[in-house]
Design an enzyme around this catalytic site. Structure first.
Site, PDB file in Angstrom:
ATOM      1  N   HIS A 308       0.847  -1.191   0.000  1.00 38.84           N
ATOM      2  CA  HIS A 308       0.000   0.000   0.000  1.00 38.84           C
ATOM      3  C   HIS A 308       0.879   1.236   0.000  1.00 38.84           C
ATOM      4  O   HIS A 308       1.918   1.257   0.645  1.00 38.84           O
ATOM      5  CB  HIS A 308      -0.923   0.014   1.231  1.00 38.84           C
ATOM      6  N   ASP A 368      -7.921  -5.084  -0.192  1.00 39.64           N
ATOM      7  CA  ASP A 368      -8.446  -5.713  -1.394  1.00 39.64           C
ATOM      8  C   ASP A 368      -8.148  -7.195  -1.484  1.00 39.64           C
ATOM      9  O   ASP A 368      -8.843  -7.924  -2.188  1.00 39.64           O
ATOM     10  CB  ASP A 368      -7.890  -5.005  -2.641  1.00 39.64           C
TER      11      ASP A 368
END
Ligand code: ACO
Length: 433
Positions: A308, A368
């Site tokens: 991320h 996700d």
């Protein structure tokens, strides 16, 4: 000028400029560089906006180092545990949690805007049956601009609010219709007696032929996922909505732009990419080969659902849904045809969490990774995952758009560039080239 400042000196000319340092309520300060070009004739260079605060905002706070995410100051863990979709949506839009009257009024308004204009349905017929639902979303949401001329005066706060309500209310209906179009089933009308998530599940999975009951576990899982995906400060799609809106484009066009930006695999498309990757792997025997490819610098392949930009220690949303993911997988019987896929996902998670390459680079499973697996366990097809994300993120998009439009300092977003092309040269006729 604020008391704190930063001085920038040009070593070549010796020229200096003092720039104010602005403080937020929490998080890092920001150097106000607005006057830098005017006073010194130089630009700042920050591809990917790694060190750039593009606006002031009161909506969402993230501290990537410590894995903190707050909506309007409330920790995401508390909202995930205690709140529900519409309550959190109200919080993001209006700044405070609603009291009972405010919530029931908000719920009434949202549920009375869920239907689509019947002629909007014709847009779906223009798409081939196998069109990607995100392509349908971009088109249909953009087309809403053509339906609400009565409330498109973006300078009118009431018009802005009603457009925001319409977006939040209609998004599940538009999304479920894109799925029904894909599988050739009739569109299901919204039901205002169901919760926001229950209504969406009903529009997705019921048919006119037989009764359908919303599974409370699925409704709960969806509520949680939607809350976690609702906002994430100035991510690519929210920044896109702001940039589109800064030119005073109408809100439906801005949200359509946000959906387009969300679609990419480096952003909201990652949950779909995770499942596509797992399907490509086939079974647990191939995990090592994929891990090796992810580490190979000559191979562009990346493990989807890992890493991320902001969260470098862990993604707090991933931490919250990891348990939900494991609970959902436990419900899936071992002889379910998806069984091997889920086994693969858990194995990949285990290997990556213990592998030096991933530990060193602080590449943890992100939200996700788990959301894709949960959606799959709920029976939602891969190509709908990013659509699910778009439904939830619509609340963030409209909140950012409303905040921006309310800001008296708002002006068109117009970045500059470091030009590296050809310097001035003279035109030659084609025979001379
Ligand atoms: N697999 C393998 N290696 C990776 C991965 C990955 N998923 N992600 C990052 N790396 C490596 C990079 O190769 C780089 O290695 P190096 O230092 O040896 O060169 C290092 O980790 C840092 O990576 P960056 O690309 O600089 O990180 P950045 O912050 O720019 O990218 C991103 C973040 C886009 C999320 C990236 O980690 C990625 O592509 N992940 C996979 C896609 C994904 O899951 N996206 C969803 C994001 S969450 C969301 O949108 C809700």
């Amino acid at each position: 000028m604020s008391k704190k400042s930063v001085t920038i000196t040009n070593n070549e000319t010796g020229e200096s400029v003092e720039l104010p340092l602005l403080d937020g309520s929490q998080g890092p300060s920001a150097v106000d560089i607005e006057k830098l070009y005017r006073d010194m004739g130089i630009l700042t260079f920050d591809p990917g906006f790694v060190s750039t605060a593009s606006c002031r905002s009161d909506i969402t706070f993230i501290n990537g180092e410590d894995g903190i995410l707050q909506y309007r100051g409330y920790p995401i863990e508390q909202l995930a545990e205690q709140s529900h979709f519409l309550e959190t949506a109200y919080l993001l839009m209006y700044g405070d949690l609603p009291n009972e009257g405010q919530l029931s009024n908000f719920t009434r308004i949202i549920s009375h805007h869920t239907m689509l204009n019947e002629s909007l349905k014709n847009f779906y017929n223009g798409f081939h049956y196998d069109a990607h639902p995100m392509a349908v979303m971009v088109g249909v949401v953009g087309s809403l601009s053509a339906f609400y001329h009565d409330s498109l005066d973006i300078r009118d706060p009431e018009h802005r609010e009603i457009s925001a309500h319409r977006m939040i209310a209609k998004m599940p209906t538009i999304a479920a219709a894109s799925y029904k179009h894909n599988i050739g089933e009739p569109f299901i009308y919204p039901r205002n007696d169901l919760s926001y998530c229950g209504n969406f599940l009903n529009m997705m999975f019921s048919t006119p032929c037989e009764p359908y009951e919303v599974d409370p576990m699925m409704e709960k899982a969806l509520n949680l996922l939607f809350i976690l995906h609702m906002d994430h400060e100035q991510n690519a799609s929210s920044s896109t909505v702001r940039l589109a809106g800064s030119s005073q484009a109408n809100p439906f066009a801005c949200i359509a732009a946000g959906i387009a930006s969300l679609w990419g695999p480096a952003h909201g498309g990652a949950n779909e990419a995770v499942l596509n990757m797992l399907e490509g792997m086939g079974n647990v025997d191939n995990v090592d080969q994929y891990i090796a490819r992810a580490k190979d610098k000559d191979d562009p392949f990346r493990l989807m659902g890992f890493g991320h930009r902001v969260y470098k220690r862990y993604d707090p949303r991933a931490r919250i849904i990891r348990k939900m993911c494991h609970d959902m997988l436990e419900r899936v019987s071992p002889d379910n045809e998806q069984g091997p896929l889920f086994e693969l996902a858990l194995r990949l998670e285990e290997i990556a969490l213990n592998d030096e390459y991933f530990i060193e680079r602080q590449l943890y499973p992100n939200v996700d990774f788990y959301s894709g697996i949960i959606y799959r366990a709920m029976g939602i097809p891969n190509n709908m995952f990013t659509v699910m994300f778009a439904i939830a993120r619509t609340v963030g998009w409209v909140s950012h758009w409303m905040e921006m439009m309310d800001d008296p300092q708002q002006r068109i977003g117009r970045p500059r560039q470091l030009y590296r092309g050809a310097v001035k040269r003279d035109y030659q006729s084609i025979v001379e080239r």
